[in-house]
Each structure stands twice: as structure tokens, then as C-alpha cells.
Motif scaffolding. Structure first.
Motif, PDB file in Angstrom:
ATOM      1  N   LEU A  55       0.856  -1.186   0.000  1.00  0.00           N
ATOM      2  CA  LEU A  55       0.000   0.000   0.000  1.00  0.00           C
ATOM      3  C   LEU A  55       0.893   1.237   0.000  1.00  0.00           C
ATOM      4  O   LEU A  55       2.101   1.136   0.190  1.00  0.00           O
ATOM      5  CB  LEU A  55      -0.895  -0.007   1.253  1.00  0.00           C
ATOM      6  CG  LEU A  55      -1.751  -1.275   1.459  1.00  0.00           C
ATOM      7  CD1 LEU A  55      -2.475  -1.220   2.804  1.00  0.00           C
ATOM      8  CD2 LEU A  55      -2.758  -1.432   0.322  1.00  0.00           C
ATOM      9  N   LEU A  56       0.287   2.412  -0.192  1.00  0.00           N
ATOM     10  CA  LEU A  56       1.057   3.658  -0.233  1.00  0.00           C
ATOM     11  C   LEU A  56       0.632   4.574   0.904  1.00  0.00           C
ATOM     12  O   LEU A  56      -0.563   4.712   1.172  1.00  0.00           O
ATOM     13  CB  LEU A  56       0.813   4.395  -1.561  1.00  0.00           C
ATOM     14  CG  LEU A  56       1.348   3.692  -2.807  1.00  0.00           C
ATOM     15  CD1 LEU A  56       0.959   4.473  -4.052  1.00  0.00           C
ATOM     16  CD2 LEU A  56       2.872   3.568  -2.722  1.00  0.00           C
ATOM     17  N   ALA A  63       6.506   8.548   6.315  1.00  0.00           N
ATOM     18  CA  ALA A  63       7.488   8.581   5.231  1.00  0.00           C
ATOM     19  C   ALA A  63       7.177   7.630   4.065  1.00  0.00           C
ATOM     20  O   ALA A  63       7.452   7.945   2.916  1.00  0.00           O
ATOM     21  CB  ALA A  63       8.871   8.271   5.797  1.00  0.00           C
ATOM     22  N   GLY A  64       6.637   6.452   4.345  1.00  0.00           N
ATOM     23  CA  GLY A  64       6.343   5.518   3.251  1.00  0.00           C
ATOM     24  C   GLY A  64       7.544   4.683   2.837  1.00  0.00           C
ATOM     25  O   GLY A  64       7.767   4.454   1.639  1.00  0.00           O
ATOM     26  N   LYS A  65       8.323   4.256   3.809  1.00  0.00           N
ATOM     27  CA  LYS A  65       9.524   3.468   3.506  1.00  0.00           C
ATOM     28  C   LYS A  65       9.659   2.303   4.484  1.00  0.00           C
ATOM     29  O   LYS A  65       9.334   2.439   5.662  1.00  0.00           O
ATOM     30  CB  LYS A  65      10.778   4.338   3.658  1.00  0.00           C
ATOM     31  CG  LYS A  65      10.886   5.426   2.610  1.00  0.00           C
ATOM     32  CD  LYS A  65      12.111   6.262   2.871  1.00  0.00           C
ATOM     33  CE  LYS A  65      12.121   7.553   2.079  1.00  0.00           C
ATOM     34  NZ  LYS A  65      11.925   7.425   0.656  1.00  0.00           N
ATOM     35  N   LEU A  66      10.160   1.206   3.957  1.00  0.00           N
ATOM     36  CA  LEU A  66      10.482   0.052   4.789  1.00  0.00           C
ATOM     37  C   LEU A  66      11.996   0.095   4.982  1.00  0.00           C
ATOM     38  O   LEU A  66      12.738   0.191   3.997  1.00  0.00           O
ATOM     39  CB  LEU A  66      10.056  -1.202   4.028  1.00  0.00           C
ATOM     40  CG  LEU A  66       9.627  -2.448   4.772  1.00  0.00           C
ATOM     41  CD1 LEU A  66       8.571  -2.130   5.817  1.00  0.00           C
ATOM     42  CD2 LEU A  66       9.070  -3.463   3.778  1.00  0.00           C
ATOM     43  N   GLY A  81       6.065   4.907   8.435  1.00  0.00           N
ATOM     44  CA  GLY A  81       4.822   5.274   7.747  1.00  0.00           C
ATOM     45  C   GLY A  81       3.887   4.090   7.751  1.00  0.00           C
ATOM     46  O   GLY A  81       4.270   2.992   7.358  1.00  0.00           O
ATOM     47  N   ARG A  82       2.671   4.305   8.274  1.00  0.00           N
ATOM     48  CA  ARG A  82       1.698   3.204   8.320  1.00  0.00           C
ATOM     49  C   ARG A  82       0.462   3.594   7.524  1.00  0.00           C
ATOM     50  O   ARG A  82       0.377   4.689   6.983  1.00  0.00           O
ATOM     51  CB  ARG A  82       1.350   2.859   9.763  1.00  0.00           C
ATOM     52  CG  ARG A  82       0.656   3.950  10.564  1.00  0.00           C
ATOM     53  CD  ARG A  82      -0.433   3.407  11.449  1.00  0.00           C
ATOM     54  NE  ARG A  82      -0.047   2.358  12.367  1.00  0.00           N
ATOM     55  CZ  ARG A  82       0.540   2.548  13.558  1.00  0.00           C
ATOM     56  NH1 ARG A  82       0.804   3.761  13.951  1.00  0.00           N
ATOM     57  NH2 ARG A  82       0.812   1.525  14.341  1.00  0.00           N
ATOM     58  N   PHE A  83      -0.478   2.662   7.471  1.00  0.00           N
ATOM     59  CA  PHE A  83      -1.713   2.872   6.710  1.00  0.00           C
ATOM     60  C   PHE A  83      -2.909   2.885   7.660  1.00  0.00           C
ATOM     61  O   PHE A  83      -2.938   2.133   8.633  1.00  0.00           O
ATOM     62  CB  PHE A  83      -1.861   1.753   5.679  1.00  0.00           C
ATOM     63  CG  PHE A  83      -0.615   1.530   4.874  1.00  0.00           C
ATOM     64  CD1 PHE A  83      -0.183   2.487   3.964  1.00  0.00           C
ATOM     65  CD2 PHE A  83       0.166   0.392   5.060  1.00  0.00           C
ATOM     66  CE1 PHE A  83       0.991   2.307   3.257  1.00  0.00           C
ATOM     67  CE2 PHE A  83       1.345   0.202   4.358  1.00  0.00           C
ATOM     68  CZ  PHE A  83       1.752   1.163   3.448  1.00  0.00           C
TER      69      PHE A  83
END
Ligand code: HPA
Length: 273
Positions: A55-56, A63-66, A81-83
Motif C-alpha cells: 500500500l502507499l 514517510a512511506g519506507k520500509l 509510515g503506516r496505513f
């Protein structure tokens, strides 16, 4: 959409091939708690956008990074960053990150979030170890065809916030400047903050803090029997507790102020679990 094990396996296979790193602990960082990510040594960073079937993040403070790497000598993978369901994701979609972490082989999960205090003895900047949660919102991330590879259709939640991990977190609090409590988290779907009447109701029901995340990930972890620790950073007194309006700015400011001490506490936890 009915998910199969292969659906999640595609993300995990991609990550295994890309990073060649076997994490022991999965960590989800909540709003503005990103600074912990800077403590990760030898980081390998993968954008969510590059991971098949992932997911985005749509929230500015996520941040949207693993990030794969080492903290206190332990191999971790950290979701910076989570959803959330308020972004438009269905509860069923919100199982994805934890199932991918499970397939990557993590042996435990630490979830963090920012939360508003319902308990009047709490103060902004405090931390709450989640003992249990209340989710009166009718949906469940486990609704729909059960993926037996992860866990059974019906499962127990009475010890889902792993007692031994909670005890460890409370013990470590003694060496931290943070005030650490243990309490009940109540989920509200947001994105609006709760009304003062909702907060009064939450207090009557036994909630100590409220927030818009975490329960979907926690239930997904419980379903696949992952040991789980969940921590709330209290960023504000919940709506109506103080005689003034609530703002997202207040949440961000407290999270920034406490980020250093919280990051140190997290490092100790990672070393100890
Ligand atoms: N309510 C819901 N979510 C939150 C809050 C709140 O008061 N503070 C931080 N996240």
C-alpha cells in the motif's frame, strides 16, 4: 478482494530478493515518530511504491519506507509510515503489512502510535503500554475468507498484547525519563478527532487513550500468533478534556518533543525483547 497466501508472498519474495536480510523484529512507527528510523544502522531502504501488492502512505507525516537494518545488535525491519482506514483503505487491505512482515520471518512486532489521553492522570509526552483495546467500529481486518496459512477463522484475543513483552516494557521504563503507564486503547476511525461526548463515553467504557490506528495491525498479528507489544505516545489530552480546541499541530509538536527520549526507550526495548 479475497486475499490468498500467494498475494502476500509476492511482496515478501520481492523484499527477500531485494534486501537479502532476515529481520527478527518488525516495528511500525506512528505519526511523527519517524526519528527512531535514524537510529537504524546500515539501513537498507525500500520505498513502499516499489513493493508489489503493498500500500502507499498518503499522510504527510508518514514517510512511506520500509527500512531494514540493525538496532542494538538486533535485526529489525521498520515501517516508517503506516496505513489507516481514514486514508480510504479497507480494513481487509490493512492486513497486508503485518502479513508481509510475518512472511519475512519476524518473531515479534512492536507497534507505536500517537494517541490522545482520555485518562486525566496522563499528560502529553507520557507513554502508554497497550494492555488491551476497544474497537466498537464494526469492521475487522480478518473479515472475509480466512487465510488458514496465517491462522484460524476464530481466534483468542485475550492475551494478544503479549503479557511478557508488556512486563519488559514496564520494567525498562524505570531507566527512562518518560512516564510510562499501562492502559486500554480505544480505536476511532477518524480522520476527525473525536467529539467531547465520544471521549466521555470512551472514559465510561474504560479507555485510557484514543487513536486512529494500531488495532488492525494488532489483530492481524494476533491472528498469525506473533508476539506483540504496542505503545502509544500521548500527544494531547483528548477532545473536551481541556477547555480548548484540539489541533493536529499540537499532536505533531508533542511527538517531536518526545521523539528523542522515545527513540532511546525503543532502542532499549529492541535490545531486551
Ligand atoms: N484522537 C485520535 N487520534 C489521535 C489523537 C486523538 O486525540 N491524538 C493523536 N492521535
Amino acid at each position: 478482494m479475497a486475499y490468498t497466501c500467494e498475494y502476500f508472498q509476492a511482496s515478501a519474495d520481492f523484499l527477500r530478493e531485494t534486501v537479502n536480510f532476515a529481520p527478527e523484529i518488525g516495528i511500525v512507527l506512528g505519526s511523527c515518530l519517524g526519528p527512531f528510523a535514524q537510529a537504524i544502522e546500515d539501513p537498507i531502504v525500500v520505498d513502499y511504491a516499489d513493493i508489489p501488492h503493498f500500500l502507499l502512505s498518503t499522510v504527510a507525516s508518514h514517510a512511506g519506507k520500509l527500512i531494514f537494518g540493525k538496532v542494538a545488535g538486533r535485526r529489525v525491519v521498520c515501517m516508517s509510515g503506516r496505513f489507516h482506514s481514514y486514508e480510504g483503505y479497507s480494513f481487509e487491505e490493512l492486513v497486508i503489512p503485518i502479513r508481509v512482515l510475518k512472511l519475512l520471518g519476524v518473531e515479534s512486532v512492536i507497534l507505536t502510535n500517537a494517541a490522545g489521553a482520555v485518562n486525566r492522570d496522563y499528560r502529553p509526552g507520557d507513554v502508554m503500554v497497550i494492555r488491551d483495546h476497544i474497537k466498537l467500529h464494526g469492521e475487522s481486518p480478518l473479515r472475509g475468507p480466512n487465510v488458514e496459512d496465517f491462522g484460524p477463522r476464530f481466534f483468542d484475543t485475550s492475551r494478544m498484547y503479549t503479557p511478557s513483552l508488556r512486563a519488559r516494557a514496564l520494567d525498562l521504563a524505570a531507566g527512562s525519563p518518560l512516564r510510562v503507564h499501562q492502559g486500554t486503547y480505544m480505536f476511532f476511525p477518524g480522520p476527525q478527532f473525536e467529539t467531547p461526548a465520544e471521549i466521555r463515553a470512551a472514559r465510561i467504557l474504560g479507555a485510557d487513550a484514543v487513536g486512529m490506528s494500531t488495532v488492525t495491525e494488532a489483530l492481524t498479528a494476533a491472528h498469525c500468533r506473533l508476539p506483540l507489544l504496542a505503545l502509544s505516545v500521548i500527544t494531547n489530552m483528548a477532545a473536551g478534556v481541556l477547555d480548548r480546541p484540539l489541533s493536529a499541530g499540537e499532536v505533531d509538536e508533542t511527538a517531536e518533543t518526545v521523539a528523542g527520549a522515545f527513540s532511546d526507550y525503543m532502542k532499549q526495548l529492541v535490545a531486551a525483547i
